[in-house]
Design a protein around this motif. Structure first.
Motif, short mmCIF file in Angstrom:
data_model
loop_
_atom_site.label_atom_id
_atom_site.label_comp_id
_atom_site.label_asym_id
_atom_site.label_seq_id
_atom_site.Cartn_x
_atom_site.Cartn_y
_atom_site.Cartn_z
N UNK A 51 4.64 -9.63 4.39
CA UNK A 51 3.96 -9.00 3.27
C UNK A 51 3.27 -7.74 3.76
N UNK A 52 3.47 -6.64 3.02
CA UNK A 52 2.88 -5.35 3.36
C UNK A 52 2.01 -4.88 2.21
N UNK A 53 0.84 -4.37 2.51
CA UNK A 53 0.01 -3.74 1.49
C UNK A 53 0.42 -2.27 1.43
N UNK A 54 1.00 -1.85 0.30
CA UNK A 54 1.48 -0.48 0.20
C UNK A 54 0.49 0.43 -0.52
N UNK A 55 -0.33 -0.12 -1.39
CA UNK A 55 -1.42 0.58 -2.07
C UNK A 55 -2.52 -0.44 -2.31
N UNK A 56 -3.74 0.00 -2.59
CA UNK A 56 -4.77 -0.98 -2.95
C UNK A 56 -4.35 -1.76 -4.20
N UNK A 57 -4.28 -3.07 -4.09
CA UNK A 57 -3.88 -3.91 -5.21
C UNK A 57 -2.40 -4.08 -5.39
N UNK A 58 -1.57 -3.54 -4.47
CA UNK A 58 -0.11 -3.65 -4.57
C UNK A 58 0.43 -4.12 -3.24
N UNK A 59 1.24 -5.19 -3.27
CA UNK A 59 1.84 -5.73 -2.06
C UNK A 59 3.36 -5.81 -2.20
N UNK A 60 4.06 -5.53 -1.12
CA UNK A 60 5.50 -5.70 -1.04
C UNK A 60 5.75 -6.92 -0.18
N UNK A 61 6.44 -7.91 -0.73
CA UNK A 61 6.72 -9.17 -0.04
C UNK A 61 8.21 -9.25 0.24
N UNK A 62 8.56 -9.53 1.47
CA UNK A 62 9.97 -9.59 1.87
C UNK A 62 10.24 -10.93 2.53
N UNK A 63 11.35 -11.57 2.13
CA UNK A 63 11.81 -12.75 2.85
C UNK A 63 13.29 -12.60 3.11
N UNK A 64 13.91 -13.61 3.63
CA UNK A 64 15.30 -13.52 4.05
C UNK A 64 16.26 -13.23 2.90
N UNK A 70 3.91 -7.45 -5.85
CA UNK A 70 2.79 -8.13 -6.48
C UNK A 70 1.69 -7.12 -6.75
N UNK A 71 1.17 -7.14 -7.99
CA UNK A 71 0.06 -6.26 -8.35
C UNK A 71 -1.08 -7.09 -8.90
N UNK A 72 -2.27 -6.54 -8.81
CA UNK A 72 -3.44 -7.21 -9.38
C UNK A 72 -4.04 -8.19 -8.41
N UNK A 73 -4.67 -9.20 -8.98
CA UNK A 73 -5.37 -10.18 -8.17
C UNK A 73 -6.86 -9.93 -8.24
N UNK A 74 -7.56 -10.32 -7.23
CA UNK A 74 -9.00 -10.16 -7.26
C UNK A 74 -9.60 -11.01 -8.36
N UNK A 75 -10.20 -10.41 -9.34
CA UNK A 75 -10.81 -11.14 -10.44
C UNK A 75 -9.93 -11.21 -11.69
N UNK A 76 -8.80 -10.53 -11.69
CA UNK A 76 -7.93 -10.53 -12.86
C UNK A 76 -6.62 -11.24 -12.58
N UNK A 77 -5.68 -11.12 -13.50
CA UNK A 77 -4.38 -11.77 -13.30
C UNK A 77 -3.55 -11.07 -12.23
#
Length: 65
Positions: A8-21, A27-34
């Motif tokens: 998993x890489x954080x590409x921007x604040x609040x945005x993650x790029x997740x890679x598997x095989x 993924x966006x958001x999180x924290x206190x929201x959806x």
């Protein structure tokens, strides 16, 4: 025992790029929201932590055909 790959890489604040095989997802958001996740396989998930030991999740798949 199976060998797995997941990163998993954080590409921007609040945005993650997740890679598997087999696929990748963003993924966006999180924290206190959806939190919203969109996968390369067509799966879309919206999830949210609720107070206490509760959580909520809704998953949909892109229809083929």
């Amino acid at each position: 025992m199976a060998i797995t790959f997941r990163k998993s890489f954080r590409i921007l604040p609040g945005v993650r790029l997740n890679i598997n095989r087999r696929s990748w997802s963003v993924t966006t958001g999180g924290g206190r929201g959806p939190r919203r996740t969109v996968s390369s396989t067509g799966r879309r998930t919206t999830s949210m932590n609720l107070p206490g030991p509760f959580g909520w999740r809704k998953t949909t798949r892109r229809r083929s055909g």
